[in-house]
Design an enzyme around this catalytic site. Structure first.
Site, mmCIF file in Angstrom:
data_model
loop_
_atom_site.group_PDB
_atom_site.id
_atom_site.type_symbol
_atom_site.label_atom_id
_atom_site.label_comp_id
_atom_site.label_asym_id
_atom_site.label_seq_id
_atom_site.Cartn_x
_atom_site.Cartn_y
_atom_site.Cartn_z
ATOM 1 N N CYS A 21 1.805 -3.767 -11.222
ATOM 2 C CA CYS A 21 0.914 -4.635 -12.008
ATOM 3 C C CYS A 21 1.065 -4.227 -13.463
ATOM 4 C CB CYS A 21 -0.531 -4.565 -11.504
ATOM 5 S SG CYS A 21 -1.368 -2.998 -11.766
ATOM 6 N N ARG A 27 -4.959 -3.424 -9.703
ATOM 7 C CA ARG A 27 -4.374 -4.190 -8.611
ATOM 8 C C ARG A 27 -3.348 -3.402 -7.801
ATOM 9 N NH1 ARG A 27 -2.779 -9.209 -12.349
ATOM 10 N NH2 ARG A 27 -2.596 -7.432 -13.786
ATOM 11 N N ASP A 142 13.416 -5.272 16.776
ATOM 12 C CA ASP A 142 12.131 -4.941 17.395
ATOM 13 C C ASP A 142 12.063 -3.446 17.697
ATOM 14 O OD1 ASP A 142 9.796 -4.758 18.816
ATOM 15 O OD2 ASP A 142 10.223 -6.444 20.143
#
Length: 213
Positions: A21, A27, A142
């Site tokens: 940021c 933030r 996966d």
């Protein structure tokens, strides 16, 4: 003049996320610590430790503590707000990052303008969330079937980059986080909620592990 930093192969056994940021006291610290909490909640310590999460600011308050309201918001989410110090964004931060998530489009442009082949791994946080929501998880490696979590994370970044030119935001502003600096605690809570709802699907997509409800 600082020496030129080239992008070499990043270590494959770790995956590094960098939030950016402006001041690195509102933030991006909220996003960093919420992401860290979600990773630690969903993954074993050994696996969670292989995803590194950092933050910096384009006009970072070097060495400054997190803004008090930002720390309050993190505490309310049960995330660790302690021990934080602000950093100014440096070339080495961009070089080392596998994924850069910024608060605004301007921050994204500033990171990309630094070079280091950052364009394909730099998004606004809300842009990345919007893109990963459209990616079929079954197309990603996966971890439950033996894939490495860092392999899945890198595949996700590549898939999001491929979609960016095809899936546009309704408005540019919808891909940005408003800066709450100097605002009352209520605006920080709104910002924290917005960041949390952006981080949640990102962590799910990165790890393949949904949040525990």
């Amino acid at each position: 003049m600082a020496p030129y930093l080239s992008v070499g192969p990043r270590p494959l056994d770790h995956f590094r996320i960098l939030f950016v940021c402006t001041g690195n006291i509102c933030r991006s610290p909220i996003a960093e610590r919420l992401t860290r909490r979600e990773l630690d909640t969903r993954l074993s310590p050994r696996v969670a430790g292989r995803i590194l999460v950092e933050s910096a600011g384009t006009w970072g308050h070097e060495g400054a503590p997190m803004e008090e309201h930002a720390a309050t918001v993190l505490d309310e989410y049960g995330a660790d707000s302690g021990g934080f110090t602000g950093r100014e964004l440096l070339d080495e931060h961009v070089v080392e990052a596998d994924l850069v998530l910024t608060a605004t489009l301007d921050h994204r442009a500033q990171v990309i303008s630094m070079g280091h082949e950052a364009g394909l791994r730099t998004f606004t946080l809300k842009e990345f969330t919007r893109l990963v929501r459209t990616i079929d998880p079954s197309t990603l490696p996966d971890p439950r079937r033996g894939a490495d979590v860092t392999e899945r994370a890198r595949a996700l970044v590549r898939a999001a980059a491929a979609l960016r030119g095809w899936l546009l935001a309704a408005t540019p502003e919808s891909d940005e986080l408003v800066d709450p600096y100097g605002a009352p605690i209520g605006m920080f809570r709104n910002c924290g909620e917005e960041i949390f709802h952006a981080v949640d699907p990102v962590v799910t997509a990165l790890t393949g592990v949904p949040a525990r409800r």
